[in-house]
Write an enzyme that holds these catalytic residues in place. Structure first.
Site, PDB file in Angstrom:
ATOM      1  CE  LYS A  72      -3.481  -0.361  -0.550  1.00  0.00           C
ATOM      2  NZ  LYS A  72      -4.061  -0.626  -1.905  1.00  0.00           N
ATOM      3  CB  THR A  75       4.346  -1.590  -5.229  1.00  0.00           C
ATOM      4  OG1 THR A  75       3.079  -2.213  -4.963  1.00  0.00           O
ATOM      5  CG2 THR A  75       5.116  -1.456  -3.924  1.00  0.00           C
ATOM      6  CE1 TYR A 263      -0.331  15.035 -12.712  1.00  0.00           C
ATOM      7  CE2 TYR A 263      -0.498  14.818 -10.310  1.00  0.00           C
ATOM      8  CZ  TYR A 263      -0.283  15.601 -11.445  1.00  0.00           C
ATOM      9  OH  TYR A 263      -0.027  16.939 -11.302  1.00  0.00           O
TER      10      TYR A 263
END
Length: 315
Positions: A72, A75, A263
């Site tokens: 979390k 990765t 993003y």
């Protein structure tokens, strides 16, 4: 007597039988492949490895870089962003070779078979977030390749705990299984439950010490997961420099998706975002409990900063 002498001479000059080796396509030879074969010999019990070489010159090989964690921490986002680079070949799924005994017993040939086909100029990358917090993994990676380049992405430990809980919570919801509130995990007998696994995973300095027993700090690059979320391009530039690959990823490869709130990626005119499971809202936590969690991490964070010679903007 003459027959005895003739037999002795024949015994001496008889060629030594050696095990057969698979044919190697010389056009697909890379600097990493001889090292790979040597590693396979050392760890093989059968010496029956086969090199999977494609007709186009690509082949499956051991990774030269591993994203070792943290769970979390971002990765998947890091791997997807790295995949924008033409010199990166990334394994699609988490392999869990070094931390799952059933997988590790399969040997390095099995591990190679999980890797993507890559060209001689490419770096093969795999990511398994559980590696960072597994005590046995650093030594196993070291025994495979002492020069491995390691990527570690971290974020604010308190936020990571909440993300950890959120993922497990939604996994249970999808299976229509009840799951306790986060307060039931964080509080035990009126105090912070420091035995909660999600909290242990955020004690970065403990796990980092284990890795530094086997790998020097210059073989590890720490990606700031919080900054990667807010402004990914500068963090990816640092990763390119660490991996010593040409700067191919640029700011135009990223665009902010207002609907998702993070993003997304743009590659050759094609746009893609991370899975909908990413960026989920964290549960509401009582302010005093959150402050208690942040206070608990204050000293461990300080030790981690001293260990790596770098500070992060964490609570």
């Amino acid at each position: 007597m003459a027959a005895f002498l003739l037999g002795a001479v024949l015994l001496i000059v008889q060629p030594q039988i050696v095990p057969s080796r698979p044919a190697i396509n010389s056009n697909a030879e890379t600097s990493s492949q001889p090292v790979q074969r040597e590693l396979l010999k050392k760890t093989s019990q059968k010496n029956d490895f086969k090199e999977s070489i494609h007709s186009n010159g690509s082949c499956q090989q051991l990774p030269q870089t591993i994203i070792i964690g943290v769970r979390k921490g971002g990765t998947r986002a890091l791997l997807e962003m790295l995949s924008l680079h033409p010199d990166i070949a990334a394994a699609e799924s988490e392999v869990h070779f070094f931390d799952w005994e059933d997988h590790y017993r399969n040997g390095l040939q099995w591990y190679i078979n999980q890797m993507p086909f890559s060209y001689p100029h490419q770096i093969t990358v795999e990511k398994t977030p559980a590696y960072f917090t597994s005590p046995k993994v650093p030594e196993r990676v070291y025994n495979m390749n002492q020069s491995m380049r390691l990527l570690l992405i971290l974020r604010d430990p308190s936020e990571r705990v909440l993300s950890d809980y959120t993922q497990v919570f939604y996994n249970h919801m999808q299976k229509h299984k009840p799951y306790p509130s986060i307060e039931q995990f964080l509080i035990k007998d009126g105090e912070l439950n420091v035995d909660y696994k999600a909290i242990n995973r955020s004690l970065y300095y403990i796990h980092m010490q284990n890795w530094l027993k086997y790998f020097p700090l210059d073989h590890m690059h720490i990606v700031d997961g919080d900054k990667l979320i807010k402004d990914p391009f500068p963090e990816i530039e640092k990763v390119e420099r660490f991996l010593k690959i040409s700067p191919q990823i640029n700011a135009s490869n990223f665009y902010f998706n207002k609907t998702k709130g993070f993003y997304c990626l743009r590659d050759s005119g094609r746009e893609r975002c991370l899975h909908e499971s990413k960026g989920r809202a964290h549960p509401q936590v009582d302010t005093r409990l959150l402050e208690k969690l942040q206070e608990y991490f204050h000293e461990p964070n300080k030790k981690f900063f001293e260990l790596v010679g770098r500070t992060f903007d964490w609570h």
